[in-house]
Design a protein around this motif. Structure first.
Motif, PDB file in Angstrom:
ATOM      1  N   PHE A  41       0.751  -0.947   0.061  1.00  0.00           N
ATOM      2  CA  PHE A  41      -0.040  -0.225   0.001  1.00  0.00           C
ATOM      3  C   PHE A  41       0.915   1.433  -0.070  1.00  0.00           C
ATOM      4  N   GLY A  42       1.982   1.273   0.417  1.00  0.00           N
ATOM      5  CA  GLY A  42       2.917   2.336   0.790  1.00  0.00           C
ATOM      6  C   GLY A  42       3.784   2.254  -0.672  1.00  0.00           C
ATOM      7  N   ILE A  43       5.152   1.519  -0.490  1.00  0.00           N
ATOM      8  CA  ILE A  43       6.036   1.626  -1.606  1.00  0.00           C
ATOM      9  C   ILE A  43       5.554   1.261  -3.045  1.00  0.00           C
ATOM     10  N   LEU A  58      -8.603   3.870 -11.953  1.00  0.00           N
ATOM     11  CA  LEU A  58      -9.361   3.288 -13.212  1.00  0.00           C
ATOM     12  C   LEU A  58      -8.492   2.092 -13.760  1.00  0.00           C
ATOM     13  N   VAL A  59      -7.433   2.512 -14.238  1.00  0.00           N
ATOM     14  CA  VAL A  59      -6.478   1.395 -15.102  1.00  0.00           C
ATOM     15  C   VAL A  59      -6.125   0.608 -14.092  1.00  0.00           C
ATOM     16  N   VAL A  60      -5.823   0.544 -12.962  1.00  0.00           N
ATOM     17  CA  VAL A  60      -5.458  -0.360 -11.802  1.00  0.00           C
ATOM     18  C   VAL A  60      -6.602  -1.408 -11.720  1.00  0.00           C
ATOM     19  N   ALA A  61      -7.772  -0.701 -11.461  1.00  0.00           N
ATOM     20  CA  ALA A  61      -8.959  -1.411 -11.165  1.00  0.00           C
ATOM     21  C   ALA A  61      -9.302  -2.402 -12.491  1.00  0.00           C
ATOM     22  N   VAL A  62      -9.145  -2.131 -13.720  1.00  0.00           N
ATOM     23  CA  VAL A  62      -9.354  -2.854 -14.836  1.00  0.00           C
ATOM     24  C   VAL A  62      -8.464  -3.855 -15.004  1.00  0.00           C
ATOM     25  N   GLY A  92       0.727  -7.731  -3.150  1.00  0.00           N
ATOM     26  CA  GLY A  92       0.197  -7.842  -1.790  1.00  0.00           C
ATOM     27  C   GLY A  92      -1.044  -8.479  -1.848  1.00  0.00           C
ATOM     28  N   GLU A  93      -1.707  -8.889  -3.072  1.00  0.00           N
ATOM     29  CA  GLU A  93      -2.935  -9.646  -2.900  1.00  0.00           C
ATOM     30  C   GLU A  93      -2.456 -11.032  -2.728  1.00  0.00           C
ATOM     31  N   GLU A  94      -1.518 -11.522  -3.460  1.00  0.00           N
ATOM     32  CA  GLU A  94      -0.972 -13.094  -3.113  1.00  0.00           C
ATOM     33  C   GLU A  94      -0.571 -13.212  -1.539  1.00  0.00           C
ATOM     34  N   SER A  95      -0.185 -12.181  -0.897  1.00  0.00           N
ATOM     35  CA  SER A  95       0.158 -12.100   0.302  1.00  0.00           C
ATOM     36  C   SER A  95      -0.932 -12.239   1.303  1.00  0.00           C
ATOM     37  N   ALA A 124      -9.423  -2.170  -1.886  1.00  0.00           N
ATOM     38  CA  ALA A 124      -8.853  -1.181  -0.979  1.00  0.00           C
ATOM     39  C   ALA A 124      -7.522  -0.608  -1.657  1.00  0.00           C
ATOM     40  N   TYR A 125      -6.945  -1.372  -2.574  1.00  0.00           N
ATOM     41  CA  TYR A 125      -5.627  -0.928  -3.475  1.00  0.00           C
ATOM     42  C   TYR A 125      -6.256   0.131  -4.396  1.00  0.00           C
TER      43      TYR A 125
END
Length: 449
Positions: free
Chosen positions: A161-163, A193-197, A371-374, A390-391
């Motif tokens: 979420f940070g770096i 938007l791009v991250v969500a897609v 992050g999702e895999e962790s 959240a991301y």
């Protein structure tokens, strides 16, 4: 002691000189255990990686090709640290810091080889054909210490979420606002938007995204750097000479005792090198675990190549631009020094802004996957969509605020990831050696039960 002081104290320790020596020591240990793989087998590595890009799959496990897995990893490792971080290392430790960055990269190749190899060997395959892997799995399955694997996963899930998110969006927003006069709110909106897609399509869509964008951004930046160096060709050899003279003269710092200056030079070079290529942190292993290969060592070769491109190629070009133009002598912030270094060609500022934005954006996407895999390792499949949401939200707002505490905390979490990972790499060094010998002797590979 308040929270920020506590975070700063831990951060100073995990990124301190002593830990830099630990990274180097583990890299040397894995170099020996792997049979000096990055030197003795360099021809094989190039043939199995750059010479075999068109071979999309080599095995039944995994969901994406070895090249795609590596592009996800490189999307995270090739970031603003390759441009801004390298410049900061020179400003902090002098030209000699680049020599130590090279040393960190050479031993880091063995570290990344071990991480990628172990990630494939100990990954978990599910009934639907999907896989998950990375340090949390080779710690839990290889060492039989699920709690330690869980600790790594906590650090990685928070650090993302940070770096991986706020830092990257802030860098994109700041750069685009300065150079192209784009309001940060619009940058955050587009990034979200791009991250969500991309995230909605899972690892395969992330892989296609990385496969398309990462090679192009590398080529774009190298062309930009070559153009600057062509205009400053006379300064290239003096720049290279200054790196070695500074490294061996033991006078790299800007005042103080020689011993202190030397420590600062080594810390700047090794620290920025590790932050750039992430060898030892374990994050890239999460991506490498997804590769369809018939033997873990094949993906280990891609780990070596990842560090080579990141730290030997891209970081060196950045350093030569900063040194050959003399920009570093004028002082200032890393961004100001970069602006002076690239200022010799038409529209360089805007082009550099585009390069920084691309580097930061691919890091944003790749760290979302890490992050999702962790988080999934910790809480199961049900956490995927809440984590993605959240991301995306953080990407929306990342360009609007400083989030100083979150960034400091995530920087600390990023450094803490190395502790369980380095422990595992040392204890599983024998497994790496056995897998490497087996590959070159033609022994078939069977994943552990």
């Amino acid at each position: 002691m308040n929270v920020m002081e506590w975070i700063n104290q831990i951060n100073g320790w995990v990124w301190g000189f002593e830990m830099m020596l630990v990274f180097l020591a583990v890299g040397l240990y894995l170099t020996v255990r792997s049979g000096f793989i990055q030197f003795a087998r360099i021809g094989v590595i190039f043939r199995e990686t750059l010479g075999a890009i068109r071979e999309r799959t080599l095995g039944s496990g995994g969901e994406i090709s070895p090249f795609q897995a590596t592009m996800i990893a490189m999307g995270a490792t090739i970031g603003i640290g390759n441009i801004v971080g390298v410049t900061a290392a020179i400003l902090a430790g002098g030209p000699g810091a680049i020599f130590w960055m090279w040393i960190a990269a050479l031993v880091g190749m063995a570290t990344k080889f071990a991480e990628a190899t172990l990630a494939v060997h100990f990954r978990r395959q599910f009934a639907d054909g999907s896989v998950s892997g990375g340090p949390m799995y080779y710690i839990a399955r290889g060492l039989g210490l699920p709690w330690l694997g869980g600790l790594f996963a906590v650090f990685a899930a928070v650090a993302a979420f940070g770096i991986g998110n706020v830092v990257q969006v802030s860098a994109i927003a700041g750069t685009l606002e300065t150079q192209l006069h784009i309001a940060p709110a619009w940058t955050g909106l587009l990034a979200g938007l791009v991250v969500a897609v991309v995230l909605a399509g899972g690892v395969r869509r992330i892989a296609y995204f990385a496969q398309a964008l990462v090679p192009l951004m590398i080529l774009f930046y190298l062309i930009l750097a070559v153009a600057v160096l062509a205009l400053n060709a006379a300064g290239i050899w003096p720049a290279l000479r200054s790196i070695f003279e500074s490294a061996f003269s033991l006078q790299a710092g800007f005042g103080g005792a020689v011993g202190v200056a030397t420590i600062e030079m080594i810390k700047a070079g090794v620290g920025r090198g590790i932050f750039s290529n992430e060898a030892g942190l374990g994050s890239a292993a999460i991506a490498h675990a997804q590769a369809q290969v018939d033997h873990p060592v094949r993906q280990g070769f891609w780990g070596v190549m990842e560090v080579f491109v990141d730290s030997i190629v891209i970081n060196t070009f950045t350093a030569l631009v900063v040194l050959s133009t003399g920009a570093w002598m004028a002082g200032g912030t890393p961004y100001e020094v970069l602006g002076q270094g690239f200022g010799g060609i038409v529209s360089a500022q805007a082009l550099l802004a585009v390069a920084l934005a691309l580097f930061a954006f691919t890091t944003l996407i790749s760290w979302a996957f890490y992050g999702e895999e962790s988080a999934t390792f910790l809480f199961g499949e049900g956490i995927r969509w809440p984590y993605r949401l959240a991301y995306v939200v953080m990407a929306f707002v990342g360009g609007l605020g400083s989030f100083t505490t979150l960034i400091k905390l995530s920087d600390t979490m990023n450094g803490l990831m190395a502790i369980p990972n380095l422990i595992a790499l040392v204890l599983l060094g024998g497994v790496v050696a056995k897998l490497t010998r087996g590959f070159f002797s033609g022994e078939p590979w069977a994943p552990p039960k």
